[in-house]
Design an enzyme around this catalytic site. Structure first.
Site, short mmCIF file in Angstrom:
data_model
loop_
_atom_site.label_atom_id
_atom_site.label_comp_id
_atom_site.label_asym_id
_atom_site.label_seq_id
_atom_site.Cartn_x
_atom_site.Cartn_y
_atom_site.Cartn_z
N LYS A 118 -44.14 38.58 -33.13
CA LYS A 118 -43.61 37.66 -32.12
C LYS A 118 -42.13 37.34 -32.32
CE LYS A 118 -47.42 36.43 -29.73
NZ LYS A 118 -47.53 36.50 -28.25
N SER B 99 -50.48 29.30 -29.30
CA SER B 99 -51.48 28.86 -30.27
C SER B 99 -50.96 28.97 -31.69
CB SER B 99 -52.75 29.70 -30.14
OG SER B 99 -52.48 31.06 -30.43
N GLU C 6 -59.13 44.01 -27.79
CA GLU C 6 -59.34 42.58 -27.62
C GLU C 6 -60.56 42.13 -28.41
OE1 GLU C 6 -58.30 41.32 -23.16
OE2 GLU C 6 -59.84 42.87 -23.25
N GLY D 161 -63.44 37.80 -25.49
CA GLY D 161 -62.36 37.59 -24.54
C GLY D 161 -61.81 38.88 -23.99
N ASP E 180 -60.82 39.94 -21.07
CA ASP E 180 -60.20 39.85 -19.75
C ASP E 180 -59.33 41.05 -19.46
OD1 ASP E 180 -57.13 38.65 -20.40
OD2 ASP E 180 -58.67 38.22 -21.88
N SER F 16 -50.52 43.08 -36.21
CA SER F 16 -49.60 42.22 -35.47
C SER F 16 -49.16 40.96 -36.20
CB SER F 16 -50.21 41.85 -34.12
OG SER F 16 -51.44 41.19 -34.28
#
Length: 334
Positions: free
Chosen positions: A67, A92, A218, A222, A224, A318
């Site tokens: 990030k 989060s 994923e 979750g 999606d 990650s």
């Protein structure tokens, strides 16, 4: 990829969908600031998968996750007035820490909207970097609405964790480095939450290795993104519950999805139990700490969710932000 614009200003600012050229620009901006993280290998992982596996260790990135790349790039792209007015984000944890740290390095004030149940280690790090933390309830309150209100009240710039062109471009530099360091790979496997890392990675992989298979991963609870890719439009789900806290989202980003739809071959899922096993593998066998979200791609490959035998496989780890108490509890599960 041709340049397109999002025409839905009610849900996301009218921002340009990034291209590989933006990833290259981001690399120049973050050069010498973001770590060029190492690529790790493991004979055990190779034997277990029947593949040559290359782990891009973003758990060793500044602020403990990929990030930092997107956060630093997004702030560096701001004009002088925007820098004076500060930035607002919602996260989060990992984007929170990354944006707080990137803002501190560039002398910009940061306010982060975080869920009350965010891991304490991530909250402490965010505050430690000098950011103001505003709490919300992830199950009853709208973090995007809260953040938009704060940004409007303060005249600040909202930098969301994944639905922003400079964030996506910055995240794409991790896959760019991986490919340049190890050469041609057959499969690139990337964790998926809101889609910033996967979208950026897909831009790099498609530009450098057009034949490479690109897969997102994923948490099973979750999926999606998986539903969205198969339906051809963004699917919204209730807030999922998973130990992969960095992937607890209700939908992928509006800027991310066109890239995923154009460039990503498949999205698969893994269970929390498989994530625990992956955390244990990295801790015990490779002597590195990877948080559950950071293990998504690795868990999918090591559990056979993606056909990899005989191939060269790039995997993005990650992040590594997990406190010792939580890590100990995970390692104690059998």
């Amino acid at each position: 990829m041709t340049e397109r614009h999002v025409a839905n200003p009610s849900s996301v600012p009218s921002l340009r969908i990034p291209t590989f050229e933006d990833v290259q620009t981001a690399r120049v901006r973050i050069s010498g600031v973001a770590h060029h993280t190492p690529v790790l290998t493991s004979r055990t992982a190779d034997a277990r998968t029947g593949a040559a596996v290359f782990f891009k260790a973003e758990n060793l990135q500044r602020a403990g996750a990929f990030k930092f790349r997107g956060a630093y790039n997004a702030i560096a792209a701001l004009d002088g007035l925007s820098r004076l007015n500060g930035v607002v984000a919602y996260s989060s944890g990992n984007h929170a820490q990354a944006l707080a740290y990137a803002a501190k390095l560039q002398g910009v004030a940061a306010t982060i909207v975080m869920p009350r149940d965010a891991p304490e280690i991530k909250v402490a790090a965010t505050k430690g970097y000098g950011a103001e933390v505003v709490y919300y309830d992830r199950y009853t309150e709208d973090r995007e609405g809260i953040s938009q209100r704060l940004a409007a009240e303060r005249g600040a710039t909202l930098i969301p964790p994944f639905d922003h062109p400079d964030v996506i471009a910055g995240q794409g530099t991790a896959a760019l480095e991986l490919i340049e360091d190890v050469g041609e790979i057959d499969v690139l496997v990337v964790p998926l939450g809101g889609g910033g890392l996967l979208a950026g990675s897909a831009l790099s992989a498609r530009a450098l290795l057009p034949a490479c298979t690109i897969v997102g991963v994923e948490p099973e609870a979750g999926n999606d993104g998986q539903q969205s890719l198969r339906k051809g439009e963004i699917v919204h789900i209730p807030v999922p519950k998973s130990i992969a806290d960095g992937a607890i989202v209700t939908h992928v980003g509006h800027l991310n999805f066109p890239i995923l739809k154009d460039c990503v071959d498949d999205i698969v899922t893994v269970t929390d139990a498989q994530l625990v096993e992956a955390v244990r593998f990295f801790t015990e066998r490779m002597k590195v700490v990877v948080e559950p979200t950071g293990c998504l791609a690795a868990a999918a490959v090591m559990h056979g969710a993606i056909p990899c035998a005989g191939k060269r496989v790039g995997i993005l780890l990650s992040g590594g932000n997990i406190d010792l108490t939580a890590l100990s509890a995970l390692l104690g599960q059998r």
